[in-house]
Design an enzyme around this catalytic site. Structure first.
Site, PDB file in Angstrom:
ATOM      1  N   TYR A 144       0.722  -1.331  -0.065  1.00 13.83           N
ATOM      2  CA  TYR A 144       0.094   0.004   0.026  1.00 13.83           C
ATOM      3  C   TYR A 144       0.682   1.247  -0.030  1.00 13.83           C
ATOM      4  O   TYR A 144       0.807   2.068  -0.990  1.00 13.83           O
ATOM      5  CB  TYR A 144      -0.910  -0.004   1.209  1.00 13.83           C
ATOM      6  CG  TYR A 144      -1.690   1.272   1.564  1.00 13.83           C
ATOM      7  CD1 TYR A 144      -2.517   1.852   0.590  1.00 13.83           C
ATOM      8  CD2 TYR A 144      -1.197   2.148   2.476  1.00 13.83           C
ATOM      9  CE1 TYR A 144      -3.049   3.154   0.632  1.00 13.83           C
ATOM     10  CE2 TYR A 144      -1.625   3.280   2.606  1.00 13.83           C
ATOM     11  CZ  TYR A 144      -2.558   3.856   1.875  1.00 13.83           C
ATOM     12  OH  TYR A 144      -3.187   5.081   2.120  1.00 13.83           O
ATOM     13  N   ARG A 145       1.762   1.222   1.072  1.00  8.12           N
ATOM     14  CA  ARG A 145       2.639   2.629   1.002  1.00  8.12           C
ATOM     15  C   ARG A 145       3.654   2.601  -0.045  1.00  8.12           C
ATOM     16  O   ARG A 145       3.869   3.675  -0.620  1.00  8.12           O
ATOM     17  CB  ARG A 145       3.364   2.617   2.567  1.00  8.12           C
ATOM     18  CG  ARG A 145       4.173   3.635   2.679  1.00  8.12           C
ATOM     19  CD  ARG A 145       3.438   4.745   3.033  1.00  8.12           C
ATOM     20  NE  ARG A 145       3.977   6.161   2.919  1.00  8.12           N
ATOM     21  CZ  ARG A 145       3.867   7.246   2.259  1.00  8.12           C
ATOM     22  NH1 ARG A 145       3.055   7.311   1.473  1.00  8.12           N
ATOM     23  NH2 ARG A 145       4.803   8.297   2.272  1.00  8.12           N
TER      24      ARG A 145
END
Ligand code: UDP
Length: 333
Positions: A144-145
């Protein structure tokens, strides 16, 4: 067309995006919400129009851009479940990185040279116990990051190659609700602390599980910087105003600069609601850093932004009013 012009808001039907639409409308812009409604809600689009579409659908994006000729794009669209990103990374790279690339190419081909990227950081491989600035080194610990950081790199490269001017706004724990009660948080599944604690206060849940009380913090629970969603919305409008007056590309962190522990949040909910919240202590949640507190000094200096609704009781109070409305709606449904 509104006085200040049209802004395409990708993800404008979501929690933070819909609050940004309200703030844009107040500032004299017409927000054009572009949203697939997979996670967003039609009821949250009150500052019309709503154009349903997926950012992976380039033809649909081009159609909407041709119709409304926005002067800027504000981008909130992202899948944002860290655990999900670990089990299905392809979904995150396709939607968050690939979808953002689509948006950037649509901006380039549609002669839009202003872009605001809303980058909700989620947990990160950050050093513990510091106030995080934009210079703090980033070590993405989940897809995600990582997908978000890829977009930040794309923005730099599109700036160099095509003259795109962008503002990236990074923040951790968006919280609260619109003070007028028009819009607020509604995720399915809900994983965020404040709505979960409120549900426990109203009896929607039997208890709150505290994910670990053996951290090296004063009360043993994790510390976060909860920032009000309408303050966040205001920062996004200030970013658009800065770009409108010719500002170059910049990245800002947004936060109140004050951390609250999980137990402090539970106490604030008990104080605001007058109700006792049942708690259980569970194991630590994988990947939770003990403390995330943001420095927003640069946003204050350059965007002339400062949080107006920083008090925990204010944030929790708005969220409580909103959750009662949601509960009433659930009961009527
Ligand atoms: N948390 C908790 N119980 C819950 C949900 C969250 O103890 O049911 C804790 C979580 O471990 C973190 C803080 O509350 O320390 C904020 O979590 P949230 O999911 O709201 O936001 P995050 O910081 O993960 O973005």
């Amino acid at each position: 067309m509104s006085d200040r012009g049209n802004i395409l808001v990708a993800g404008g039907a979501g929690y933070i995006g819909s609050n940004a639409c309200k703030a844009l409308a107040r500032a004299g812009y017409l927000p054009i919400t572009f949203d697939s409604l997979v996670h967003g809600h039609e009821w949250a689009v009150k500052w019309v129009p709503l154009k349903r579409g997926d950012i992976l659908d380039r033809a649909r994006l081009d159609q909407v851009i041709t119709q409304y000729r926005p002067s800027a794009i504000m981008h909130f669209t992202a899948f944002a479940y860290v655990g999900d990103s670990l089990t299905d990374p392809g979904k995150y790279y396709r939607n968050n990185a690939g979808g953002s690339l689509n948006l950037l190419e649509a901006a380039r081909d549609g002669d839009i040279n202003q872009f605001v990227f809303s980058s909700n950081c989620a947990t990160d491989g950050m050093p513990d116990r510091i106030r995080i600035t934009v210079e703090t080194p980033q070590h993405p610990i989940n897809p995600y990051r990582a997908s978000k950081l890829m977009v930040e790199r794309m923005l730099t490269d599109f700036g160099t190659a095509h003259g795109l001017r962008s503002v990236t706004l990074s923040y951790f724990n968006a919280a609260g609700a619109d003070p007028d009660g028009e819009i607020g948080e509604h995720h399915d599944p809900e994983t965020h602390l404040i709505p979960i604690v409120l549900d426990a206060a109203s009896g929607q849940r039997p208890h709150v599980t505290i994910f670990g009380d053996d951290y090296d913090t004063p009360d043993g629970t994790c510390i976060r910087d909860y920032i009000d969603v309408s303050d966040l919305a205001d920062a996004h409008v200030k970013a658009i105003l800065a770009l409108d007056t010719g500002a170059g590309s910049q990245t800002f962190n947004l936060g109140n600069g004050t951390g609250f522990s999980v137990r402090a949040v539970i106490e604030a909910v008990e104080h605001v609601t007058g109700k006792k919240v049942q708690t259980k202590v569970g194991p630590r949640r994988l990947g939770d850093p003990l403390s995330l507190v943001s420095s927003a000094d640069a946003a204050g200096r350059i965007l002339l932004w400062s949080p107006q609704r920083a008090a925990t009781d204010t944030i929790v109070g708005d969220a409580w009013t909103w959750s009662l409305d949601l509960t009433a709606e659930r009961m009527m449904a």
